[in-house]
Structures are given as C-alpha cells and as structure tokens.
Write an enzyme that holds these catalytic residues in place. Sequence first.
Site, short mmCIF file in Angstrom:
data_model
loop_
_atom_site.label_atom_id
_atom_site.label_comp_id
_atom_site.label_asym_id
_atom_site.label_seq_id
_atom_site.Cartn_x
_atom_site.Cartn_y
_atom_site.Cartn_z
N ARG A 1 3.37 0.89 -7.13
CA ARG A 1 3.18 0.10 -6.17
C ARG A 1 2.25 -1.26 -6.38
NH1 ARG A 1 6.01 2.20 -1.37
NH2 ARG A 1 5.08 1.26 -0.55
N HIS B 1 18.67 -41.16 -16.81
CA HIS B 1 18.43 -42.58 -17.82
C HIS B 1 17.09 -41.78 -18.95
CE1 HIS B 1 17.94 -45.64 -14.75
NE2 HIS B 1 17.01 -44.34 -13.61
N LYS C 1 1.30 -11.09 -17.20
CA LYS C 1 1.49 -11.23 -15.19
C LYS C 1 0.31 -12.72 -15.03
CE LYS C 1 3.35 -11.08 -11.34
NZ LYS C 1 4.10 -12.10 -10.71
N GLU D 1 11.84 -24.86 -10.81
CA GLU D 1 11.81 -23.66 -10.85
C GLU D 1 13.52 -22.53 -11.58
OE1 GLU D 1 9.64 -21.45 -10.66
OE2 GLU D 1 10.16 -19.42 -9.97
N TRP E 1 -3.23 -1.80 -1.28
CA TRP E 1 -3.51 -3.40 -1.25
C TRP E 1 -3.84 -4.72 -0.61
CZ3 TRP E 1 -0.90 -7.98 -1.65
CH2 TRP E 1 -0.89 -8.67 -2.84
N CYS F 1 1.01 -1.47 0.13
CA CYS F 1 0.26 -0.02 0.32
C CYS F 1 1.66 1.49 0.11
CB CYS F 1 -0.71 0.17 1.70
SG CYS F 1 -1.22 -1.37 1.77
N ASN G 1 -0.23 1.15 6.44
CA ASN G 1 0.70 0.53 5.85
C ASN G 1 1.41 -0.39 6.70
OD1 ASN G 1 0.13 1.43 3.52
ND2 ASN G 1 2.68 2.27 2.85
N GLY G 2 1.29 -2.08 6.42
CA GLY G 2 1.82 -3.36 7.63
C GLY G 2 0.86 -3.98 8.11
N LYS H 1 12.90 -20.14 -14.62
CA LYS H 1 12.98 -19.14 -14.38
C LYS H 1 14.06 -18.39 -15.15
CE LYS H 1 11.09 -18.04 -11.93
NZ LYS H 1 9.67 -17.92 -11.51
N GLU I 1 12.64 -18.62 -19.50
CA GLU I 1 11.58 -17.49 -19.58
C GLU I 1 12.14 -16.14 -19.43
OE1 GLU I 1 8.18 -16.51 -16.05
OE2 GLU I 1 9.71 -17.15 -14.93
#
Length: 615
Positions: free
Chosen positions: A27, A511, A610, A488, A77, A2, A103-104, A492, A495
């Site tokens: 943000r 194998h 996204k 992963e 947010w 936020c 915020n928080g 990364k 992409e």
Amino acid sequence: MCGIVGYIGKKRAMPVLLDGLKRLEYRGYDSAGVAILENTEVKAFKKVGRVENLLKAIETAGELDSMAHIGVAHTRWATHGKPSEENAHPHSDEFGKFWLVHNGIIENYEELKKELSESGVKFSSETDTEVVVQLIAKEMEAGLSFEEAFRVALKKLRGAYGIVVMSADEPEYLMAARNSSPLLIGVGDGEMIVASDASAVVGTTKKIVYLEDGELAKVSADGLKIELIAEAGKELKREAETVDMDASEIEKDGHDFFMHKEIFEIPSAVLNAGRGRFIASEGLVKFGGIEEIKSKLRDIDRIIISACGTAAYAGLLGEYFIEELAGIPVEVEIGSEFRYRSPVFTERTALIVVSQSGETADTLAAVREAKEKGILVLGIVNVVGSTIAREVDCGIYTHAGPEIGVASTKAFISQLTVLLLLAIYLGRQRNLSVNETKEILADLEKLPELLDSILHREKLAKKLAKKYKDFTSMAFLGRKYSFPVALEGALKLKEISYIHGEGYPAGEFKHGPIALLDEKFPVFFILPSDDVYEKSKSNLEEIKARQAPVIAIVTEGNKELMRMADDVLEIPKIANILSPFLSTLWTYLFAYHVADMKNLDVDKPRNLAKSVTVE
Ligand code: F6R
C-alpha cells in the site's frame, strides 16, 4: 494509504502483527510501528522506513518471541507531520496507558488539540491521530470505562477514521471503529485480527466481518460485539463472510492493475483532497497549510506554476482556474525550462509547484531557483515529508494516498481539486462573490458521485478501446478547460499503450497538424456543452471533412454530436469549470483498456520511473 493490524488471541502477537504489516507493504508507507502488551507492560517499537527496519529493531531488543497475546501495529503514510519515529503509530496518551493506530484524517484535530493542550495535556507528535488517544485518556479521567470513553471520544471526531486501540489495564479486548476508512475483523479459532485490508488477515483466516461506517467493535479472542457509535447497548448482528481470494488479488482489491484500482479511487481522491477544506453552504474555503501566509497571498499580483508531466497539465488547469476566479495573471512553466530561462520576478510574484512524489528533480530545481530569488514558494504535493514539501515556504497536501501505478491518475485529479479550491480561496480574497463560490462548491460536492457514474459505464471505454487499439496515432483535442485534458489524455495513451497521442488546442489544429488526418488517424475530441462548444463544433466539422474517425466526449443529452461523431462518451451536466474532472476520467479508462488489450504491463510502462529524480 496507511495500514492497520491488531491482534488478540491464542498465538504470540508479535509474529502475527509483523506478518500483517509485511502483507500491507504494497500500500505504500514511510514508517512502521508496533505495540504489544505483556502482563500490563506495553512495549512499543517504531521505525522510519521499511518494516524490515522495525523487525531488526525488535529482534535486537529480543522481543520477537515475546509472550504477548495482544497488540496493535501500523504502517504510516504521512499526512499530518513528517515521517519520523515521533509521528509513527501506535500513538499513546501521556501516561502510556492507551495505544492507538489510525487510518484517515481527523478534520477537527486542531481545535481538539487546542482544547486538550489548554487543559494541560502534553502532545508528543505532530499528528492528527494523537488527539484521539489523548481524548480517550481524558474521558477516562472523568470516570468512564474504556469502552464508554472510546465512544465519547469518537463522537467528538469529525473526519475519516479506521481506529484500533488497546488499553494496558484491560488486556482482554481491543476496541475498533470505522468511519469512511475501511476496517475489518478476521475471525479465527480463539483469535481475532483487526485490519484495514483483508490481505493482512488471509494468512490466518478467510472468515471476515466487515465494519460499516459509524460502527464500533469490542474485539476479544473469542467474541465480537458490534454497535453503532451513536447508540450504546444495541448490539448489531453480523455474519462473517468467507473471502476466496489470495493475498495478491486482495492487494489490488480485485483489480488487475494498480492503475485500474487508482482510477477507481478517483471519487475518493476528490473527497480526500477537499476534506475539511470547504463548506459549500457558506461559500467558505480554508487551508491549514497556508493560513500563516494569508495576508502575503492577498498582495500577490502574479503567479508562476511550475511542474512536470501530468502535474504540469494540472498546473495548466490551475492557470485557467486562478485567472478566472481570482483574476491573478498566471503562467505555467515546465520545471526543466524554468531554471534555465531567466524568469522575471517581482516581490509580489509567487511560485506554485505541483508534484505527486515531491521528489521530481526538475520541479525541485524550480523551487530552489525561486527561493534563491527570494519569492514566495507554495507547494501542492502528495507525499508528506518529501523534499519539495520540506523546501517550500508552505504547502497544501493533496492526500491522494500512495500512487503505485507509474502513470499518474488519481494524483492528477486530487491536484485539480486543490488548485480549484486554491483559486477560490484567492478569488475570495479579491472579487469572487460568495454566491458564485457557493455554486461551484455545491457542484464540487456532487463530483464524487458523478465520477462514480462514469466508472459504472466503464464497459463503453472498453468497447472503444477494442475498436481503436490498432491505430498507431491519435490526436486529442479540446478548447479552454478541455485543452489540458487533451494533453493529459494523449500523455496517458502514449505512456501506457505506446500509441502516439498528440494533445493539441482544438482551435490551433488547423494551423498545421490537421495535415496528418485521414481515415487512419482518429481524433479524440473533448467538447462538453460549455461556452466554447460552438467553436469546438466548427473544428470538429473540419476534422470530419478529412474522414478522420472521431470519439467525442460530450455533455449528456447532446443529440447533434451523436450524429456527428463516430463514438460518443457522455459526461454528466456540471459547472463548466468542473468538466475537466469528468472528461479526464474517460480518457484514463480509454488509455487503460487500450494498454490492457495490448497485454502491456500497465503499471510499469517501459522506460519510465514513478519518481524522476534526475534532471
Ligand atoms: C505521467 C506521470 C509523469 C509525472 C511527472 C511529475 O503519468 O506520472 O508525467 O506527472 O513525472 O511527477 P511528480 O508529480 O511526482 O512531480
């Protein structure tokens, strides 16, 4: 996360506040609001969606040119409670006297809310924030001044906050405070802007005073008093610093790309995902979001985890965590497959879905399919109020904050944090001992610091990126907990750098895929000193015999691997189950620097979005 803006001074407040909100838009947020004070009358506006919607509402109300010289504003947010006008900030007490932005996360808001409600206070939102402003009002009833009431209220809070609050009765100043959530004050000529981020301030002034954790400030148009929250009457002297950056640099906090910034936010992602959810010394894990299904979870004898992409790899680690700590059989099913197979459920099966955006069509389809079959569906989601978050039976938010880079990084680590805590929670309902729990949680507490220690060694990843960036293919290998990390890491790399990365279980490589190897096909091998280390080492020998260059992620002090591998990246010693958090970070730094050196648009890789809302 936020964004906060507060203004007091010689200009009209409304345009300054709206300009600040616009500068904070990058943000990520889902609602916005503003409150101004003109002649003891407060006017507040809140809107779901863009700041533009808020601006239109203010324009329609004829308040764009308001003569108010003080106000607070916020982009929210959502964390507690869906995005809605009721939940948007600024929040006020029952009588509309105090207006507060925050915020928080207030960890103990539930107990505070209960106490306040029992004393007759009426709440009008689902947020954790509202308890703060109601608390201030309550303390004022006890005869304290605004400043004192603010301090007493702060002392009752546990958690993270950046707060700005104004009082309709005292238009000469704003009160602000900070604990683990940034807050700064832009010092102008006869005006002050309080904000969570310098980008909201630099349009007006480059002179900035940064608040530190545990401090509060009384901010008037031409004066600033900073004190410790814990100690009244001892003013702290703080010189203003001059920031010499433009707004776009500030948005990225000096990082070249959001992905880089988000990688550097990984230590706080672990903190935020765990905040208020465990007490290491007591071996205790608790989740507000699943309390109501606690007894149902005790009866679960099988779990299916469904997700896509990076979130599915988090799910795979979740499978290892839950099977090991809770002894419940788990299988991971990619979202797009789940729906078109004929998954077999019993009434004691639960589906866990994992999603950053909460909007991924394939994962949502899995939720709907499972609900159709009547099984319990639990969501691990980042975006509050997203479709998946709303449709699951209950859920746990990951609190990673907005992720702007298309490639997921900090969200993955926050998903791992929640999955590990969930595995412990389920384990404690079954056979997991309190001592083993304490040991894992103690290491989880150390994790942010250990992650930081890797970030400090970033230049090693950069050096390796330079060496390996021109190869066209690479294999990523690992066993047990390091296998999902290999998947992963490969995802990364491919992409964002468009280099083909092949993630594989290290023991399975012989194998077939081992046929690919030669001196032009490097291998990124993740082999910390865990219970499968010796087996992994044998696989590494097989690879070296094929002349493939090897980068190895190893546990600090592993001398034998220094000799065997061409390049080594070390992770600090930690409980085996936590090693993936650390090794993943190295794969992120490596992929990032390869892509950056190839001058690619790291934040927006080609062909990707996204949020994937199509099947
Ligand atoms: C990879 C990446 C994607 C997402 C996947 C699921 O870096 O970001 O693989 O993880 O599209 O997205 P969410 O988590 O939003 O459901």
